[in-house]
Write a protein that holds these residues in place. Sequence first.
Motif, PDB file in Angstrom:
ATOM      1  N   ASP A   1       0.871  -1.171   0.000  1.00 33.01           N
ATOM      2  CA  ASP A   1       0.000   0.000   0.000  1.00 33.01           C
ATOM      3  C   ASP A   1       0.910   1.223   0.000  1.00 33.01           C
ATOM      4  O   ASP A   1       1.743   1.390   0.889  1.00 33.01           O
ATOM      5  CB  ASP A   1      -0.870  -0.023   1.260  1.00 33.01           C
TER       6      ASP A   1
ATOM      7  N   GLY B   1      -2.454   4.714  -0.011  1.00 35.09           N
ATOM      8  CA  GLY B   1      -3.813   4.224  -0.225  1.00 35.09           C
ATOM      9  C   GLY B   1      -4.013   3.484  -1.534  1.00 35.09           C
ATOM     10  O   GLY B   1      -5.120   3.021  -1.807  1.00 35.09           O
ATOM     11  N   GLN B   2      -2.977   3.344  -2.329  1.00 43.27           N
ATOM     12  CA  GLN B   2      -3.066   2.575  -3.570  1.00 43.27           C
ATOM     13  C   GLN B   2      -2.370   1.235  -3.366  1.00 43.27           C
ATOM     14  O   GLN B   2      -1.296   1.165  -2.756  1.00 43.27           O
ATOM     15  CB  GLN B   2      -2.406   3.311  -4.732  1.00 43.27           C
ATOM     16  N   LEU B   3      -2.977   0.172  -3.897  1.00 41.24           N
ATOM     17  CA  LEU B   3      -2.400  -1.157  -3.785  1.00 41.24           C
ATOM     18  C   LEU B   3      -1.739  -1.541  -5.097  1.00 41.24           C
ATOM     19  O   LEU B   3      -2.274  -1.281  -6.174  1.00 41.24           O
ATOM     20  CB  LEU B   3      -3.482  -2.178  -3.435  1.00 41.24           C
TER      21      LEU B   3
END
Length: 94
Positions: free
Chosen positions: A46, A49-51
């Motif tokens: 992460d 907030g982006q995977l």
Amino acid sequence: MMVALYDYNPEVQSPQDNPDSELAFKKGQILIVIDEMRADGFYHADVNGQLGLVPGSFLDEFINGETDSGLDSGRRVSFEKGRSQRLLGGLSRT
């Protein structure tokens, strides 16, 4: 948690044929690793907030404000409102 030892731009630096699933990050940035390292040397992580995937060779373990190798990441994070934070380049913000 891991800290980025170097900047990484998958569009330019990726060894993969399709870097669309990889995430960019900057030196000193804290990443949350979600799983064990894959056979290709990448982690699922992460980043803000982006995977996506991140290369393990660009990261080091981040414990108590230091990397696993003992290097200071140059970044301090405080979760208490009003306390100063030391960021990359010696800049501070409150």
